[in-house]
Design a protein around this motif. Structure first.
Motif, PDB file in Angstrom:
ATOM      1  N   LEU A   1      -9.757  -9.477 -21.302  1.00 50.07           N
ATOM      2  CA  LEU A   1      -8.533  -9.119 -20.590  1.00 50.07           C
ATOM      3  C   LEU A   1      -7.859  -7.886 -21.198  1.00 50.07           C
ATOM      4  O   LEU A   1      -7.275  -7.065 -20.482  1.00 50.07           O
ATOM      5  CB  LEU A   1      -7.562 -10.303 -20.578  1.00 50.07           C
ATOM      6  CG  LEU A   1      -8.050 -11.528 -19.772  1.00 50.07           C
ATOM      7  CD1 LEU A   1      -7.074 -12.686 -19.904  1.00 50.07           C
ATOM      8  CD2 LEU A   1      -8.246 -11.155 -18.309  1.00 50.07           C
ATOM      9  N   LEU A   2      -7.957  -7.745 -22.528  1.00 51.97           N
ATOM     10  CA  LEU A   2      -7.416  -6.543 -23.176  1.00 51.97           C
ATOM     11  C   LEU A   2      -8.153  -5.297 -22.682  1.00 51.97           C
ATOM     12  O   LEU A   2      -7.526  -4.267 -22.386  1.00 51.97           O
ATOM     13  CB  LEU A   2      -7.559  -6.656 -24.696  1.00 51.97           C
ATOM     14  CG  LEU A   2      -6.531  -7.519 -25.433  1.00 51.97           C
ATOM     15  CD1 LEU A   2      -6.913  -7.646 -26.904  1.00 51.97           C
ATOM     16  CD2 LEU A   2      -5.131  -6.927 -25.305  1.00 51.97           C
TER      17      LEU A   2
ATOM     18  N   ILE B   1      -9.751  -4.928 -19.872  1.00 54.58           N
ATOM     19  CA  ILE B   1      -9.510  -4.693 -18.448  1.00 54.58           C
ATOM     20  C   ILE B   1      -8.129  -4.074 -18.210  1.00 54.58           C
ATOM     21  O   ILE B   1      -7.985  -3.117 -17.450  1.00 54.58           O
ATOM     22  CB  ILE B   1      -9.637  -6.010 -17.653  1.00 54.58           C
ATOM     23  CG1 ILE B   1     -11.092  -6.492 -17.639  1.00 54.58           C
ATOM     24  CG2 ILE B   1      -9.144  -5.825 -16.217  1.00 54.58           C
ATOM     25  CD1 ILE B   1     -11.275  -7.890 -17.084  1.00 54.58           C
ATOM     26  N   TYR B   2      -7.106  -4.615 -18.884  1.00 52.97           N
ATOM     27  CA  TYR B   2      -5.726  -4.245 -18.552  1.00 52.97           C
ATOM     28  C   TYR B   2      -5.049  -3.295 -19.541  1.00 52.97           C
ATOM     29  O   TYR B   2      -4.066  -2.639 -19.175  1.00 52.97           O
ATOM     30  CB  TYR B   2      -4.872  -5.514 -18.414  1.00 52.97           C
ATOM     31  CG  TYR B   2      -5.309  -6.379 -17.252  1.00 52.97           C
ATOM     32  CD1 TYR B   2      -5.102  -5.963 -15.941  1.00 52.97           C
ATOM     33  CD2 TYR B   2      -5.939  -7.601 -17.471  1.00 52.97           C
ATOM     34  CE1 TYR B   2      -5.508  -6.754 -14.859  1.00 52.97           C
ATOM     35  CE2 TYR B   2      -6.354  -8.403 -16.399  1.00 52.97           C
ATOM     36  CZ  TYR B   2      -6.135  -7.974 -15.104  1.00 52.97           C
ATOM     37  OH  TYR B   2      -6.542  -8.739 -14.043  1.00 52.97           O
ATOM     38  N   LYS B   3      -5.540  -3.217 -20.780  1.00 48.95           N
ATOM     39  CA  LYS B   3      -4.847  -2.390 -21.778  1.00 48.95           C
ATOM     40  C   LYS B   3      -5.550  -1.057 -22.030  1.00 48.95           C
ATOM     41  O   LYS B   3      -4.897  -0.043 -22.270  1.00 48.95           O
ATOM     42  CB  LYS B   3      -4.719  -3.170 -23.092  1.00 48.95           C
ATOM     43  CG  LYS B   3      -3.949  -2.410 -24.170  1.00 48.95           C
ATOM     44  CD  LYS B   3      -3.742  -3.267 -25.414  1.00 48.95           C
ATOM     45  CE  LYS B   3      -3.096  -2.496 -26.544  1.00 48.95           C
ATOM     46  NZ  LYS B   3      -1.768  -1.974 -26.200  1.00 48.95           N
TER      47      LYS B   3
ATOM     48  N   GLN C   1      -8.501   2.093 -21.241  1.00 51.83           N
ATOM     49  CA  GLN C   1      -9.114   2.859 -20.154  1.00 51.83           C
ATOM     50  C   GLN C   1     -10.644   2.745 -20.269  1.00 51.83           C
ATOM     51  O   GLN C   1     -11.273   3.457 -21.043  1.00 51.83           O
ATOM     52  CB  GLN C   1      -8.680   4.328 -20.239  1.00 51.83           C
ATOM     53  CG  GLN C   1      -7.193   4.563 -20.097  1.00 51.83           C
ATOM     54  CD  GLN C   1      -6.670   4.168 -18.725  1.00 51.83           C
ATOM     55  OE1 GLN C   1      -7.333   4.416 -17.710  1.00 51.83           O
ATOM     56  NE2 GLN C   1      -5.504   3.554 -18.687  1.00 51.83           N
TER      57      GLN C   1
ATOM     58  N   SER D   1     -14.750  -2.183 -16.056  1.00 53.65           N
ATOM     59  CA  SER D   1     -13.916  -3.381 -15.877  1.00 53.65           C
ATOM     60  C   SER D   1     -14.605  -4.377 -14.950  1.00 53.65           C
ATOM     61  O   SER D   1     -14.431  -5.594 -15.095  1.00 53.65           O
ATOM     62  CB  SER D   1     -12.546  -3.009 -15.316  1.00 53.65           C
ATOM     63  OG  SER D   1     -12.674  -2.337 -14.078  1.00 53.65           O
ATOM     64  N   TYR D   2     -15.429  -3.860 -14.007  1.00 51.37           N
ATOM     65  CA  TYR D   2     -16.175  -4.760 -13.108  1.00 51.37           C
ATOM     66  C   TYR D   2     -17.137  -5.645 -13.896  1.00 51.37           C
ATOM     67  O   TYR D   2     -17.367  -6.796 -13.530  1.00 51.37           O
ATOM     68  CB  TYR D   2     -16.947  -3.958 -12.065  1.00 51.37           C
ATOM     69  CG  TYR D   2     -16.055  -3.219 -11.083  1.00 51.37           C
ATOM     70  CD1 TYR D   2     -15.048  -3.892 -10.381  1.00 51.37           C
ATOM     71  CD2 TYR D   2     -16.211  -1.863 -10.862  1.00 51.37           C
ATOM     72  CE1 TYR D   2     -14.228  -3.223  -9.495  1.00 51.37           C
ATOM     73  CE2 TYR D   2     -15.399  -1.175  -9.969  1.00 51.37           C
ATOM     74  CZ  TYR D   2     -14.406  -1.866  -9.288  1.00 51.37           C
ATOM     75  OH  TYR D   2     -13.590  -1.204  -8.410  1.00 51.37           O
TER      76      TYR D   2
ATOM     77  N   TYR E   1     -15.118  -8.549 -15.277  1.00 48.68           N
ATOM     78  CA  TYR E   1     -14.849  -9.535 -14.236  1.00 48.68           C
ATOM     79  C   TYR E   1     -16.101 -10.381 -13.983  1.00 48.68           C
ATOM     80  O   TYR E   1     -16.019 -11.615 -13.844  1.00 48.68           O
ATOM     81  CB  TYR E   1     -14.429  -8.839 -12.933  1.00 48.68           C
ATOM     82  CG  TYR E   1     -13.028  -8.272 -12.946  1.00 48.68           C
ATOM     83  CD1 TYR E   1     -11.920  -9.087 -13.214  1.00 48.68           C
ATOM     84  CD2 TYR E   1     -12.801  -6.922 -12.681  1.00 48.68           C
ATOM     85  CE1 TYR E   1     -10.631  -8.563 -13.221  1.00 48.68           C
ATOM     86  CE2 TYR E   1     -11.522  -6.387 -12.685  1.00 48.68           C
ATOM     87  CZ  TYR E   1     -10.442  -7.217 -12.958  1.00 48.68           C
ATOM     88  OH  TYR E   1      -9.169  -6.705 -12.971  1.00 48.68           O
TER      89      TYR E   1
END
Length: 304
Positions: free
Chosen positions: A232-233, A235-237, A239, A244-245, A248
């Protein structure tokens, strides 16, 4: 048509390829170069990284040590593998133990020579790495927790040497390493569940044998939950582009893993779980270029 002698030589080649896990080594080489290009040395051009002779020497030295590690591991686990992997063991036995050990020493010697091209520190690093693999194969792998932890650390060590070479201490690299370490730790514990029969026969004190299957499954569930943190870091924090896929996808597979885990009791079921984790690792390697898709597009444009 191949002669009988040629067939025998070909079988021995495949036997040694099986012992050193040639497919794993090839994947490691690709992973080291992709990690160098897109993560560890992202500030350098692709050409600079690919034609860096020092990097090539470090990658080749890593490959030689890993191949040697598989040989010495095969040597110590030969009796256990007869129970856990009878078909692979029959193929591996086409090459004598003396030949395997000779090849083991040659590979380690080559690794040290290759490292000496880079620096004396590299020689010390790989010397310690060689000793650590031998110690793990000879003694540590029979111990609960210590064996699993050591195996996970030894697996990511080839990336660590590249990390030290480029001296890139960005936070995102440590988060990537944390995710990989947790997935590998899950894989090692799943392998222990898969190999209970052989480990028990050879008096290995693995986590499933010492603490039981239920405790092992609880640990795997805890490790699976912990992977959420770095995933999660990233993916969201940070670049990381379209990579990111991959995360997931990994989280979805880990959910499937957890659902199947508590319904698994046989060797085949644990093998399926093991393969799910291998798919995550392989997908992680091939998705590294998605971090900076512009580099990939530039290379495609040049080819066209």
């Amino acid at each position: 048509m191949l002669s009988r002698k040629q067939k025998h030589i070909l079988l021995k080649f495949f036997s040694m390829f099986s012992v050193v896990r040639g497919y794993n080594i090839l994947m490691m080489v690709v992973a080291q170069y992709l990690a160098s290009i897109y993560i560890l040395a992202h500030d350098k051009s692709v050409k600079e990284v690919i034609f860096d002779v020092n990097l090539l020497m470090l990658v080749l030295a890593s490959s030689a040590v890993i191949a040697g590690g598989y040989i010495i591991n095969n040597f110590y686990d030969s009796e256990k593998d007869l129970i856990n992997r009878p078909q692979k063991s029959m193929l591996d036995k086409l090459v004598s133990q003396n030949t395997k050990l000779s090849f083991y020493f040659v590979l380690n010697f080559i690794a040290v020579i290759l490292a000496s091209y880079v620096s004396f520190k590299a020689v010390l690093f790989f010397s310690v790495y060689i000793f650590a693999i031998w110690l793990y194969s000879h003694k540590l792998k029979r111990l609960p927790f210590i064996g699993n932890l050591t195996s996970a650390v030894l697996t990511i060590t080839p990336f660590f040497v590249i990390f030290i070479y480029y001296k890139n201490f960005e936070h995102v690299i440590f988060v990537h390493a944390m995710f990989l370490f947790l997935i590998i730790s899950m894989r090692e514990l799943t392998k222990d569940l898969e190999n209970i029969k052989g480990d028990l026969a050879q008096n290995y004190h693995t986590i499933p044998i010492v603490y039981g299957e239920k405790a092992s499954k609880l640990m795997l569930t805890a490790l699976g939950i912990l992977t959420l943190v770095p995933a999660l870091l990233l993916i969201y924090k940070f670049q990381i582009g379209k990579m990111s896929y991959f995360f997931y996808f990994s989280l979805a597979l880990l959910m499937v893993f957890q659902l199947l885990l508590w319904r698994s009791h046989s060797k085949l079921q644990y093998l399926i779980l093991h393969n799910i984790l291998k798919v995550i690792i392989l997908a992680g390697v091939v998705s590294i270029p998605l971090i900076d898709i512009s580099l990939v597009l530039d290379k495609i444009t040049l080819i066209v």
